[in-house]
Design an enzyme around this catalytic site. Sequence first.
Site, PDB file in Angstrom:
ATOM      1  NE  ARG A 178      13.780  15.714  17.759  1.00  0.00           N
ATOM      2  CZ  ARG A 178      12.783  16.473  18.161  1.00  0.00           C
ATOM      3  NH1 ARG A 178      11.760  16.727  17.356  1.00  0.00           N
ATOM      4  NH2 ARG A 178      12.791  17.040  19.364  1.00  0.00           N
ATOM      5  CG  ASP A 179      12.852  20.481  17.115  1.00  0.00           C
ATOM      6  OD1 ASP A 179      12.065  20.699  16.191  1.00  0.00           O
ATOM      7  OD2 ASP A 179      12.591  20.752  18.290  1.00  0.00           O
ATOM      8  CG  HIS A 221      12.829  21.617  23.208  1.00  0.00           C
ATOM      9  ND1 HIS A 221      13.648  20.746  22.527  1.00  0.00           N
ATOM     10  CD2 HIS A 221      11.934  22.065  22.288  1.00  0.00           C
ATOM     11  CE1 HIS A 221      13.266  20.668  21.260  1.00  0.00           C
ATOM     12  NE2 HIS A 221      12.232  21.456  21.087  1.00  0.00           N
ATOM     13  CG  HIS A 268      10.487  25.649  19.150  1.00  0.00           C
ATOM     14  ND1 HIS A 268      10.833  25.263  17.879  1.00  0.00           N
ATOM     15  CD2 HIS A 268      10.530  24.520  19.900  1.00  0.00           C
ATOM     16  CE1 HIS A 268      11.051  23.954  17.858  1.00  0.00           C
ATOM     17  NE2 HIS A 268      10.872  23.472  19.074  1.00  0.00           N
ATOM     18  CB  CYS A 328       6.428  20.158  16.086  1.00  0.00           C
ATOM     19  SG  CYS A 328       5.326  18.732  15.978  1.00  0.00           S
ATOM     20  CG  ASN A 335      14.577  23.879  18.260  1.00  0.00           C
ATOM     21  OD1 ASN A 335      14.343  23.394  17.176  1.00  0.00           O
ATOM     22  ND2 ASN A 335      14.248  23.302  19.402  1.00  0.00           N
TER      23      ASN A 335
HETATM   24  N1  COA Z   1       9.688   3.429  13.004  1.00  0.00           N
HETATM   25  C1  COA Z   1       9.426   2.972  11.759  1.00  0.00           C
HETATM   26  N2  COA Z   1       8.199   2.739  11.295  1.00  0.00           N
HETATM   27  C2  COA Z   1       7.181   2.944  12.133  1.00  0.00           C
HETATM   28  C3  COA Z   1       7.373   3.410  13.446  1.00  0.00           C
HETATM   29  C4  COA Z   1       8.686   3.662  13.869  1.00  0.00           C
HETATM   30  N3  COA Z   1       8.951   4.122  15.076  1.00  0.00           N
HETATM   31  N4  COA Z   1       6.174   3.546  14.045  1.00  0.00           N
HETATM   32  C5  COA Z   1       5.244   3.176  13.147  1.00  0.00           C
HETATM   33  N5  COA Z   1       5.860   2.812  12.004  1.00  0.00           N
HETATM   34  C6  COA Z   1       5.239   2.374  10.773  1.00  0.00           C
HETATM   35  C7  COA Z   1       4.518   1.064  10.974  1.00  0.00           C
HETATM   36  O1  COA Z   1       5.396  -0.041  10.774  1.00  0.00           O
HETATM   37  C8  COA Z   1       3.449   1.140   9.913  1.00  0.00           C
HETATM   38  O2  COA Z   1       4.028   0.862   8.656  1.00  0.00           O
HETATM   39  P1  COA Z   1       3.196   0.122   7.505  1.00  0.00           P
HETATM   40  O3  COA Z   1       2.075   1.053   7.159  1.00  0.00           O
HETATM   41  O4  COA Z   1       4.195  -0.024   6.407  1.00  0.00           O
HETATM   42  O5  COA Z   1       2.726  -1.151   8.122  1.00  0.00           O
HETATM   43  C9  COA Z   1       3.091   2.624   9.903  1.00  0.00           C
HETATM   44  O6  COA Z   1       4.238   3.305  10.418  1.00  0.00           O
HETATM   45  C10 COA Z   1       1.876   2.943  10.739  1.00  0.00           C
HETATM   46  O7  COA Z   1       2.063   2.428  12.020  1.00  0.00           O
HETATM   47  P2  COA Z   1       1.069   2.686  13.257  1.00  0.00           P
HETATM   48  O8  COA Z   1       1.500   1.866  14.411  1.00  0.00           O
HETATM   49  O9  COA Z   1      -0.336   2.593  12.772  1.00  0.00           O
HETATM   50  O10 COA Z   1       1.437   4.116  13.683  1.00  0.00           O
HETATM   51  P3  COA Z   1       0.790   5.479  13.257  1.00  0.00           P
HETATM   52  O11 COA Z   1       0.638   5.644  11.797  1.00  0.00           O
HETATM   53  O12 COA Z   1      -0.380   5.736  14.138  1.00  0.00           O
HETATM   54  O13 COA Z   1       2.005   6.416  13.699  1.00  0.00           O
HETATM   55  C11 COA Z   1       3.579   7.411  15.118  1.00  0.00           C
HETATM   56  C12 COA Z   1       2.220   6.799  15.010  1.00  0.00           C
HETATM   57  C13 COA Z   1       3.613   8.305  16.326  1.00  0.00           C
HETATM   58  C14 COA Z   1       4.614   6.331  15.255  1.00  0.00           C
HETATM   59  C15 COA Z   1       3.883   8.220  13.841  1.00  0.00           C
HETATM   60  O14 COA Z   1       2.835   9.098  13.580  1.00  0.00           O
HETATM   61  C16 COA Z   1       5.165   8.969  13.950  1.00  0.00           C
HETATM   62  O15 COA Z   1       6.250   8.407  13.884  1.00  0.00           O
HETATM   63  N6  COA Z   1       5.058  10.306  14.075  1.00  0.00           N
HETATM   64  C17 COA Z   1       6.186  11.183  14.165  1.00  0.00           C
HETATM   65  C18 COA Z   1       6.028  12.103  15.313  1.00  0.00           C
HETATM   66  C19 COA Z   1       7.134  13.120  15.331  1.00  0.00           C
HETATM   67  O16 COA Z   1       8.288  12.808  15.178  1.00  0.00           O
HETATM   68  N7  COA Z   1       6.748  14.409  15.505  1.00  0.00           N
HETATM   69  C20 COA Z   1       7.662  15.492  15.528  1.00  0.00           C
HETATM   70  C21 COA Z   1       8.523  15.548  16.721  1.00  0.00           C
HETATM   71  S1  COA Z   1       7.730  15.731  18.273  1.00  0.00           S
HETATM   72 ZN    ZN Z   2      11.009  21.338  19.352  1.00  0.00          ZN
END
Ligand code: COA
Ligand code: ZN
Length: 326
Positions: free
Chosen positions: A20-21, A213, A215, A246, A255
């Site tokens: 994942r990370d 956790h 890094h 990240c 990490n």
């Molecule tokens: N799984 C699949 N699709 C997702 C989802 C999820 N968990 N969460 C949101 N989406 C999709 C929505 O369906 C939407 O799709 P569409 O544009 O086709 O309709 C789109 O993403 C936007 O959704 P929204 O609710 O507006 O969320 P957002 O764009 O504000 O996203 C997060 C917020 C946090 C869900 C998103 O930014 C994210 O997944 N970030 C990853 C964070 C991460 O992993 N960081 C590193 C590790 S800490």
């Molecule tokens: Zn991390």
Amino acid sequence: MNAPWDGAGRRIHMQEVGPRDGLQAQCVFVPTAQKIALVDALSRTGVAKIEVSAFVSPAAIPALADAAVVMRGIERVPGVVYTALAPNLRGAERAIEARTDELNLVMSASASHNLANLRMTRERSFAALSAVSALARQAARGVNVSLSCAFGCPMEGEVPAAGVLDWCGRFIEELGARGVTLCDTTGMAHPGQVVGLVRAFRRRWPVAELTLHFHNTRGMGLANVLAAIDAGADRFDASLGGIGGCPYAPGATGNVCSEDIVHALELMGFRTGVDLALLLAAARRLPALLGQDIPGQLVKAGRRLDLHPLPPSLTDTAQRASACGL
Ligand code: COA
Ligand code: ZN
């Protein structure tokens, strides 16, 4: 308690976060079958937990868009907990459907990183996590909460320990989380700070599952692991080959490296339950898989007592000297 360099057989739980990370910020998309093979190889090493993927928006983290296929495709080894990051309800539903054992919820201790990573305020994140925990409880899945930037934020600087502990209290007491992970997202932790936070956490919650956790962004990863052990921690995230970081935290790098940490801890007399030879074999496959070098040291140097042959030009001289009893 013994000095931190005298493990005296103490059990340390290693949790693998490479899939994942490690993979989330890779430029290459590791093919799904290869991800499954990687998790299967890790399952056989003896690690306690594997973070298999992240059920996040595929637009935010394209490298892990195949989370559900990976989670469904892996072989489950009894005793290993298969966890995955789930940032919101949509992610939690997908994770539960894919038979994830434990949901790893995430928010940040710093307002700026929470906004950059999750696009919302911390209070909104906490409300979302409450809904996710309720869903996980209904589905009889464990809940862990990872608190990013618990040791400092690359945009705000110091993150006060009191605030970190307040969030931990809300996760454990209000959400009923089984565990909390204190994340040093960009390698800002240092040993004195680690000791203070781990001791304070343990005083307030002696039995909650606490994971550290780290890094290795500033080369303090192993020092921080040892400091945490000295303060009473026994559970660590680490990533194969030391890959990771990240994508929404400026300056983030890998990490602490699983095989380097296991090697060091076993030499010090701790018991990780991990088969280092199997872990190293998996790590050696990473450069080809990712198309780039990895930060881990052990893959390059070998274990402490892995011997190397004498250079051929010196072999004859050495043999003659040995025959002459020199
Ligand atoms: N799984 C699949 N699709 C997702 C989802 C999820 N968990 N969460 C949101 N989406 C999709 C929505 O369906 C939407 O799709 P569409 O544009 O086709 O309709 C789109 O993403 C936007 O959704 P929204 O609710 O507006 O969320 P957002 O764009 O504000 O996203 C997060 C917020 C946090 C869900 C998103 O930014 C994210 O997944 N970030 C990853 C964070 C991460 O992993 N960081 C590193 C590790 S800490
Ligand atoms: Zn991390």
